[in-house]
Enzyme design. Structure first.
Site, short mmCIF file in Angstrom:
data_model
loop_
_atom_site.label_atom_id
_atom_site.label_comp_id
_atom_site.label_asym_id
_atom_site.label_seq_id
_atom_site.Cartn_x
_atom_site.Cartn_y
_atom_site.Cartn_z
N LYS A 1 -8.84 5.65 -18.82
CA LYS A 1 -9.45 5.86 -20.89
C LYS A 1 -8.43 5.80 -21.25
O LYS A 1 -7.89 4.59 -21.52
CB LYS A 1 -9.87 7.62 -20.05
CG LYS A 1 -10.92 7.60 -19.21
CD LYS A 1 -12.07 6.83 -19.03
CE LYS A 1 -13.14 7.36 -18.31
NZ LYS A 1 -13.46 6.50 -16.93
N ARG B 1 0.91 -0.70 -0.13
CA ARG B 1 -0.38 -0.02 0.55
C ARG B 1 0.71 1.18 0.43
O ARG B 1 0.33 2.29 -0.81
CB ARG B 1 -0.88 0.35 1.09
CG ARG B 1 -1.95 1.41 1.34
CD ARG B 1 -2.78 1.02 2.70
NE ARG B 1 -2.90 0.64 3.22
CZ ARG B 1 -1.90 0.64 4.82
NH1 ARG B 1 -1.46 1.62 4.65
NH2 ARG B 1 -2.28 -0.89 5.30
N ASP C 1 -8.08 17.77 -14.56
CA ASP C 1 -8.55 16.61 -15.08
C ASP C 1 -7.52 16.47 -16.53
O ASP C 1 -8.53 17.69 -17.30
CB ASP C 1 -9.48 16.38 -14.63
CG ASP C 1 -10.51 15.29 -15.13
OD1 ASP C 1 -9.59 14.14 -16.00
OD2 ASP C 1 -11.00 14.61 -14.16
N TYR D 1 -17.17 16.47 -14.87
CA TYR D 1 -17.44 15.04 -14.72
C TYR D 1 -18.85 14.93 -13.99
O TYR D 1 -18.24 15.23 -12.61
CB TYR D 1 -16.43 14.32 -15.16
CG TYR D 1 -16.47 12.99 -14.53
CD1 TYR D 1 -17.30 12.50 -15.27
CD2 TYR D 1 -16.07 12.05 -13.38
CE1 TYR D 1 -17.27 10.31 -14.90
CE2 TYR D 1 -16.33 11.10 -13.20
CZ TYR D 1 -17.05 10.32 -14.35
OH TYR D 1 -16.82 8.86 -13.71
N1 PLP Z 1 -12.23 12.31 -14.99
C1 PLP Z 1 -12.90 12.20 -16.00
C2 PLP Z 1 -12.93 13.65 -17.02
C3 PLP Z 1 -13.88 11.03 -16.27
O1 PLP Z 1 -13.96 11.34 -17.59
C4 PLP Z 1 -13.46 10.05 -15.29
C5 PLP Z 1 -14.92 8.73 -16.01
O2 PLP Z 1 -15.05 9.11 -16.24
C6 PLP Z 1 -13.69 10.42 -14.13
C7 PLP Z 1 -12.86 11.32 -14.24
C8 PLP Z 1 -13.45 8.94 -13.01
O3 PLP Z 1 -12.39 7.73 -13.27
P1 PLP Z 1 -12.36 6.60 -13.41
O4 PLP Z 1 -13.61 6.00 -13.51
O5 PLP Z 1 -10.90 5.63 -13.41
O6 PLP Z 1 -12.53 6.53 -11.63
#
Ligand code: PLP
Length: 387
Positions: free
Chosen positions: A200, A51, A175, A103
């Site tokens: 992604k 961890r 992000d 998001y």
């Molecule tokens: N940020 C964006 C722009 C996303 O599209 C997503 C998920 O769709 C996330 C963060 C969250 O990521 P995760 O699904 O890996 O937790």
């Protein structure tokens, strides 16, 4: 094996990775260990418990930091785990400025988790720097950006927004999931922290869930490491291995994602059955010029409005064969979804439509199949929907 002078295509393959010293194994081994032998009490050889740290994770973290042009990387068990870690920096009474179209999962953790802990959030139109400035308060501690945004592909001026944050002594986190470090490196534009859902484009094959934070700040990195260990949202070595394998092909995949998306956006833009196309690569897109400045290309995500009803748009997304009807994005395979009844169903219709998320809006994650097959598939699905 690689230096910072190498181009991103070379660093993507080699950064953070050396052949295993003992065996010569070229690829980073999957260190499936929870614990590590100590030579004497407290005398460990760099790792004591997974961890806290794991060698496969270390290689991934170094690779990601390198690709973003940052000093430090930290990997998490999901993008949400990474986002949560940035919020861990805040205290009750602190205020956060963010986009009205962040998001959905980010909106949820802000309003349904952290508002309970007495953090306050202002959701503003981030394409307007004056709105960001106006939202800043004495208690503001974090500016949270996303660009391009989901699903309308709005573009935020990262340099301008980070400048406002710093004038107010506020941390600027972004992000960067939609662009990936291949297309956009926010630390170079003034951001303090870059966040990723590795699920992604970086993973790229829809076969893992993971996240990451990258920063130049030793102090922030130390705190992120503390939260990795204390909260425990760390990825296992198998997922780190998959993410590392993903980064090796990120540049070639992104090139094809961008090329196909540009072709499809242009084709949709000329299609009589389509009302509007949202793709920052189109000159008519309101964020086109800023995107051209701060991104190396325009990405693989686009949305369009069918000239039709919610039901007709639902038929369209159900009729595609090359495009799979599914949420998520960034994999080699093309995905299609309809925000109104799917990803954005939780937003009341009036509010959703006012934000530009109309009933017939369709979002596409353009994969790397042959673009002619993708276009033929969309063509037959549009015909089936509006016949
Ligand atoms: N940020 C964006 C722009 C996303 O599209 C997503 C998920 O769709 C996330 C963060 C969250 O990521 P995760 O699904 O890996 O937790």
């Amino acid at each position: 094996m690689t230096s910072d002078d190498h181009r991103i295509e070379t660093r993507a393959i080699h950064a953070g990775q050396e052949p295993d010293e003992e065996t010569g194994a070229l690829m980073t081994p999957i260190h499936a260990n929870s614990t590590y032998v100590q030579d004497g009490p407290g005398e460990h050889r760099g790792y004591e418990y997974s961890r806290t740290g794991n060698p496969t994770r270390t290689d991934l973290e170094e690779n990601l930091a390198n690709l973003e042009g940052g000093e430090h990387g930290r990997a998490f068990s999901s993008g949400m785990g990474a986002i949560n870690t940035v919020l861990n920096l805040l205290s009750a009474g602190d205020h956060v400025v963010t986009g009205e179209d962040v998001y959905g999962g980010t909106h949820r953790i802000f309003t349904q988790v952290y508002e309970e802990y007495d953090l306050e959030f202002s959701f503003v139109d981030m394409t307007d720097l004056d709105e960001i400035e106006a939202a800043m308060r004495e208690e503001t501690e974090l500016l949270w950006l996303e660009t391009p945004t989901n699903p309308l592909m709005s573009i935020v001026d990262v340099e301008g927004a980070a400048g406002i944050a710093h004038e107010h002594d506020v941390l600027c986190a972004i992000d960067n999931t939609f662009a990936s470090p291949y297309l956009q490196r926010p630390l170079e534009l003034g951001a303090d922290v870059v966040c990723h859902s590795l699920t992604k484009y970086i993973g790229g094959h829809s076969d893992l869930v993971a996240g990451a934070l990258i920063t130049d700040s030793d102090e922030l990195d130390e705190r992120f490491g503390f939260y990795q260990n204390s909260v425990g949202a760390t990825p296992g070595p198998f997922d780190c291995f998959l993410a590392l394998r993903g980064t090796k092909t990120l540049p070639v995949r992104m090139d094809r994602h961008c090329e196909n998306a540009r072709r499809i956006a242009t084709w949709l833009d000329d299609h009589a059955g389509v009302d509007r196309v949202f793709y920052p690569g189109l000159e008519a897109h309101p964020g086109h010029e800023i995107a051209a400045e701060q991104m190396d290309d325009f990405g693989g995500m686009l949305s369009f409005e069918l000239d039709g009803t919610l039901e007709e748009a639902s038929t369209l997304v159900s009729e595609t064969e090359v495009f799979t009807l599914a949420e998520s994005l960034g994999g080699v395979e093309s995905l299609i979804e309809q925000p109104a009844p799917m990803t954005h169903a939780a937003i009341p219709r009036e509010e959703r439509v006012a934000a530009g998320l109309t009933d017939s809006l369709i979002r596409v994650s353009v994969g790397i199949e042959h673009v002619d097959d993708q276009i033929a598939d969309l063509e037959q699905a549009i015909e089936a929907a509006v016949e």
